[in-house]
Write a protein that holds these residues in place. Structure first.
Motif, PDB file in Angstrom:
ATOM      1  N   ILE A 225      39.847  40.524  48.423  1.00  0.00           N
ATOM      2  CA  ILE A 225      40.594  39.292  48.673  1.00  0.00           C
ATOM      3  C   ILE A 225      40.201  38.233  47.650  1.00  0.00           C
ATOM      4  O   ILE A 225      41.061  37.506  47.108  1.00  0.00           O
ATOM      5  CB  ILE A 225      40.337  38.780  50.108  1.00  0.00           C
ATOM      6  N   GLU A 226      38.930  38.143  47.357  1.00  0.00           N
ATOM      7  CA  GLU A 226      38.461  37.154  46.378  1.00  0.00           C
ATOM      8  C   GLU A 226      39.058  37.440  44.994  1.00  0.00           C
ATOM      9  O   GLU A 226      39.379  36.513  44.245  1.00  0.00           O
ATOM     10  CB  GLU A 226      36.930  37.171  46.304  1.00  0.00           C
ATOM     11  N   GLU A 227      39.232  38.721  44.663  1.00  0.00           N
ATOM     12  CA  GLU A 227      39.836  39.080  43.377  1.00  0.00           C
ATOM     13  C   GLU A 227      41.245  38.511  43.246  1.00  0.00           C
ATOM     14  O   GLU A 227      41.585  37.880  42.234  1.00  0.00           O
ATOM     15  CB  GLU A 227      39.884  40.605  43.221  1.00  0.00           C
ATOM     16  N   ILE A 228      42.081  38.703  44.272  1.00  0.00           N
ATOM     17  CA  ILE A 228      43.456  38.218  44.133  1.00  0.00           C
ATOM     18  C   ILE A 228      43.521  36.694  44.244  1.00  0.00           C
ATOM     19  O   ILE A 228      44.381  36.061  43.611  1.00  0.00           O
ATOM     20  CB  ILE A 228      44.411  38.902  45.128  1.00  0.00           C
ATOM     21  N   LEU A 229      42.624  36.091  45.028  1.00  0.00           N
ATOM     22  CA  LEU A 229      42.589  34.628  45.066  1.00  0.00           C
ATOM     23  C   LEU A 229      42.157  34.062  43.721  1.00  0.00           C
ATOM     24  O   LEU A 229      42.604  32.984  43.310  1.00  0.00           O
ATOM     25  CB  LEU A 229      41.645  34.152  46.167  1.00  0.00           C
ATOM     26  N   ASP A 230      41.302  34.799  43.019  1.00  0.00           N
ATOM     27  CA  ASP A 230      40.875  34.371  41.688  1.00  0.00           C
ATOM     28  C   ASP A 230      42.041  34.426  40.704  1.00  0.00           C
ATOM     29  O   ASP A 230      42.205  33.535  39.863  1.00  0.00           O
ATOM     30  CB  ASP A 230      39.729  35.257  41.217  1.00  0.00           C
ATOM     31  N   TYR A 231      42.876  35.470  40.801  1.00  0.00           N
ATOM     32  CA  TYR A 231      44.086  35.529  39.970  1.00  0.00           C
ATOM     33  C   TYR A 231      44.980  34.328  40.276  1.00  0.00           C
ATOM     34  O   TYR A 231      45.585  33.739  39.368  1.00  0.00           O
ATOM     35  CB  TYR A 231      44.875  36.816  40.243  1.00  0.00           C
ATOM     36  N   GLN A 232      45.057  33.973  41.545  1.00  0.00           N
ATOM     37  CA  GLN A 232      45.894  32.834  41.929  1.00  0.00           C
ATOM     38  C   GLN A 232      45.327  31.535  41.378  1.00  0.00           C
ATOM     39  O   GLN A 232      46.074  30.675  40.894  1.00  0.00           O
ATOM     40  CB  GLN A 232      46.014  32.762  43.453  1.00  0.00           C
ATOM     41  N   ARG A 233      44.011  31.362  41.431  1.00  0.00           N
ATOM     42  CA  ARG A 233      43.400  30.134  40.900  1.00  0.00           C
ATOM     43  C   ARG A 233      43.679  29.985  39.408  1.00  0.00           C
ATOM     44  O   ARG A 233      43.922  28.884  38.921  1.00  0.00           O
ATOM     45  CB  ARG A 233      41.888  30.163  41.132  1.00  0.00           C
ATOM     46  N   GLU A 234      43.664  31.099  38.687  1.00  0.00           N
ATOM     47  CA  GLU A 234      43.880  31.029  37.243  1.00  0.00           C
ATOM     48  C   GLU A 234      45.332  30.760  36.881  1.00  0.00           C
ATOM     49  O   GLU A 234      45.614  30.064  35.901  1.00  0.00           O
ATOM     50  CB  GLU A 234      43.423  32.330  36.566  1.00  0.00           C
ATOM     51  N   THR A 235      46.266  31.280  37.676  1.00  0.00           N
ATOM     52  CA  THR A 235      47.683  31.185  37.301  1.00  0.00           C
ATOM     53  C   THR A 235      48.482  30.217  38.156  1.00  0.00           C
ATOM     54  O   THR A 235      49.569  29.793  37.753  1.00  0.00           O
ATOM     55  CB  THR A 235      48.343  32.574  37.393  1.00  0.00           C
ATOM     56  N   GLY A 236      48.003  29.902  39.367  1.00  0.00           N
ATOM     57  CA  GLY A 236      48.754  29.029  40.265  1.00  0.00           C
ATOM     58  C   GLY A 236      49.934  29.685  40.932  1.00  0.00           C
ATOM     59  O   GLY A 236      50.788  29.014  41.522  1.00  0.00           O
ATOM     60  N   VAL A 237      49.998  31.006  40.914  1.00  0.00           N
ATOM     61  CA  VAL A 237      51.149  31.731  41.431  1.00  0.00           C
ATOM     62  C   VAL A 237      51.226  31.614  42.954  1.00  0.00           C
ATOM     63  O   VAL A 237      50.209  31.454  43.636  1.00  0.00           O
ATOM     64  CB  VAL A 237      51.059  33.210  40.992  1.00  0.00           C
ATOM     65  N   ARG A 238      52.431  31.669  43.504  1.00  0.00           N
ATOM     66  CA  ARG A 238      52.637  31.751  44.953  1.00  0.00           C
ATOM     67  C   ARG A 238      52.248  33.152  45.412  1.00  0.00           C
ATOM     68  O   ARG A 238      52.758  34.142  44.889  1.00  0.00           O
ATOM     69  CB  ARG A 238      54.089  31.467  45.306  1.00  0.00           C
ATOM     70  N   LEU A 239      51.369  33.239  46.423  1.00  0.00           N
ATOM     71  CA  LEU A 239      50.766  34.522  46.801  1.00  0.00           C
ATOM     72  C   LEU A 239      51.159  34.935  48.215  1.00  0.00           C
ATOM     73  O   LEU A 239      51.038  34.158  49.155  1.00  0.00           O
ATOM     74  CB  LEU A 239      49.242  34.410  46.708  1.00  0.00           C
ATOM     75  N   GLU A 240      51.617  36.176  48.355  1.00  0.00           N
ATOM     76  CA  GLU A 240      51.890  36.793  49.650  1.00  0.00           C
ATOM     77  C   GLU A 240      51.023  38.051  49.747  1.00  0.00           C
ATOM     78  O   GLU A 240      51.262  39.042  49.045  1.00  0.00           O
ATOM     79  CB  GLU A 240      53.374  37.165  49.784  1.00  0.00           C
ATOM     80  N   ILE A 241      50.000  37.999  50.600  1.00  0.00           N
ATOM     81  CA  ILE A 241      49.118  39.150  50.779  1.00  0.00           C
ATOM     82  C   ILE A 241      49.793  40.107  51.745  1.00  0.00           C
ATOM     83  O   ILE A 241      50.122  39.753  52.874  1.00  0.00           O
ATOM     84  CB  ILE A 241      47.740  38.718  51.302  1.00  0.00           C
ATOM     85  N   SER A 242      49.989  41.335  51.299  1.00  0.00           N
ATOM     86  CA  SER A 242      50.763  42.306  52.075  1.00  0.00           C
ATOM     87  C   SER A 242      49.950  42.906  53.213  1.00  0.00           C
ATOM     88  O   SER A 242      48.757  43.185  53.062  1.00  0.00           O
ATOM     89  CB  SER A 242      51.242  43.434  51.153  1.00  0.00           C
ATOM     90  N   HIS A 243      50.628  43.104  54.350  1.00  0.00           N
ATOM     91  CA  HIS A 243      50.106  43.786  55.548  1.00  0.00           C
ATOM     92  C   HIS A 243      48.591  43.593  55.715  1.00  0.00           C
ATOM     93  O   HIS A 243      47.811  44.538  55.651  1.00  0.00           O
ATOM     94  CB  HIS A 243      50.462  45.272  55.550  1.00  0.00           C
TER      95      HIS A 243
END
Length: 527
Positions: A225-243
């Motif tokens: 989870i921290e990995e994908i949140l880190d991608y979000q912090r770097e890019t600012g992308v809207r994130l939908e974590i699946s299932h």
């Protein structure tokens, strides 16, 4: 015109239900009359609901209908449970872009389809004429398959990443709602940070969605989870974590930490959300049980290696050790146990369907690892499993979170529904009956908000997801007193009770409890 009289109206916003009459004209909701109104539309087809609930059509934010809508355009398994819209192309799995000469793929997830005669999003969209509305995400795996020369199960070179970004740009311009990745699955799991960040920069530039089946839902879930949140912090992308879920008995305790991380991300100003399907057991390809190094191999080579492992104990033991001691990947056999993994579709070995892997081993008179390797080495088609992954307590904790919205993760693989997960034909009704009406985890208004208005807001659908004047007439009518999910793992597509009407763009897909076979759905585009 159709007039629904005496409805208990739940409008999808989360606001309290009220009694009203609703007039549909063409594909729109023309008028909502208060219960006291006597001067109603004359000449309309009038249906007296006698207090049954009328609500927006359910929106499935996590779907895999990419090929099913071509095989069975009326989408009976979706519309009969009240789903009028879905978002497909999830988990990095999809059907475009591709070259005309490329072979079909992902039949172990999406099922078989004979004629792959499209090359990009636009040409695929032109083939879709279905009974429900469908939007698409661009699949990360298909970008890799087209951009990477040779076997895509490797790190991409910079020029290949550049090609992927150009292909993604084109798909987003053609109306895809964003990018999906399955960092748990080949070939997406071989993407490095550079590749993922570069793709997410494109998504961010278009202000679209990143939907992701993250890398580890088991022992490494908090780091994943921290990995994908880190991608979000770097890019600012809207994130939908699946299932969202935690796999394995020992990892259920981690759900509190995962939810805390997600809520902290939102407090920091990021658009971070998640979806969930309402079952403690999941369903995916049996091949996904294998270590990533084997999933790198072409199918023929993989079959050969697995056959060797059934004859050479040292090779069998090497693979077994990797599955017992995984590094940075989820080994479902280690997390859940062979007794909790059941084969549901085995095209090449149908006599083993419905057996657990432990039972398969007993029938083959061998150990569980050798049984798995034997079955997969033989398999030329689809191989699907159901696996018990999580506790009821953890599932309900996720479900009650205000950031959760509904998805089915429905897979349609076999021609006759054999071996499918109940979520594919009954997920929406199961969510409403078990968790809302029976367990009362939340009100009916809140449950329907999680299935309609909130999902439409995330997807920016604008004129769907609410019962509101001027909005599209995607509508569901059901009686809460008689609504019943009759499905089970043994009978996943059992008939639903108490769901009487479904409208898609003003046309009945279900009328008086019966499917009509209508094809009134639209391809939805985010542009």
């Amino acid at each position: 015109m159709t007039l629904f009289k005496n409805a208990t109206l739940i409008d999808g916003s989360g606001e309290k239900a009220f009694r009203a009459h609703v007039l549909v004209n063409g594909d729109r909701i023309e008028k909502i009359f208060p219960e006291s109104e006597k001067n109603l539309q004359k000449g309309a087809l009038t249906i007296d609901l006698k207090g049954s609930v009328l609500c927006p059509g359910f929106i499935d934010i996590h779907a895999h209908s990419d090929l099913e809508i071509l095989r069975r355009p009326s989408m009976p398994m979706k519309v009969r449970q009240g789903i009028t819209t879905d978002l497909s192309g999830n988990c990095g799995v999809g059907v475009f872009p591709r070259r005309e000469r490329d072979e079909s793929c992902f039949q172990d997830i999406l099922g078989h389809y004979e004629t792959w005669d499209w090359t990009d999003a636009s040409s695929y969209f032109s083939k879709v004429h279905g009974g429900m509305n469908i939007g698409m995400l661009q699949s990360h795996a298909m970008l890799r398959k087209l951009a990477i020369e040779g076997n895509p199960n490797r790190k991409a070179e910079k020029r290949e990443v550049s090609i992927m970004c150009s292909l993604l740009e084109k798909s987003l311009q053609e109306g895809c709602f964003g990018l999906s990745s399955g960092l748990y699955y080949a070939p997406c799991l071989f993407a490095d940070r550079f590749e993922i960040v570069e793709l997410l920069k494109v998504v961010k530039r278009h202000d679209k969605l990143f939907a992701v089946h993250h890398r580890c839902e088991g022992n490494g879930i908090t780091d994943s989870i921290e990995e994908i949140l880190d991608y979000q912090r770097e890019t600012g992308v809207r994130l939908e974590i699946s299932h969202l879920k935690a796999i394995g008995k020992n990892n259920q305790k981690d759900i509190d930490r995962v939810l805390e991380k997600i809520h902290r991300s939102r407090e920091e100003g990021f658009d971070t959300l998640f979806d969930q399907y309402p079952y403690i057991y999941g369903s995916t390809s049996l091949f996904s049980l294998l270590p990533p190094r084997l999933l790198q191999l072409p199918k023929d080579e993989l079959s050969r290696r697995l056959e060797e492992a059934t004859k050479d104990k040292s090779k069998r033991d090497q693979i077994a050790r990797e599955m017992e001691n995984p590094e940075s990947w989820d080994s479902i056999t280690e997390l859940c146990g062979f007794e909790n993994i059941r084969a549901t579709v085995l095209d090449s070995s149908p006599e083993f369907c419905s057996l657990t892997l432990k039972e398969c081993a007993q029938r083959l008179k061998t150990d569980e690892y050798s049984a798995l390797f034997t079955l997969l080495s033989r398999e030329k088609g689809a191989a699907l499993m159901i696996d018990i992954t999580q506790s009821e307590e953890a599932l309900e904790k996720i479900m009650k979170d205000p950031l959760m919205c509904f998805g089915t993760d429905a897979l349609f693989i076999s021609k006759d529904g054999r071996g499918e997960h109940p979520r594919s034909g009954n997920g929406a009704v199961h969510f409403l009956t078990k968790y809302c009406l029976e367990k009362k985890l939340f009100s009916l208004e809140e449950a329907i908000r999680k299935m309609t208005g909130e999902t439409a807001r995330r997807l920016r659908l604008g004129n769907r997801g609410l019962v509101k004047e001027g909005y599209k007439a995607d509508l569901v009518v059901f009686d809460p007193k008689s609504l019943k999910d009759n499905s089970s793992p043994e009978n996943p597509f059992a008939e639903i009770s108490g769901l009487d009407y479904v409208m898609v763009n003003g046309v009945f897909a279900v009328k008086e409890g019966r499917l009509t076979g209508s094809l009134s759905g639209e391809v939805l585009k985010d542009n």
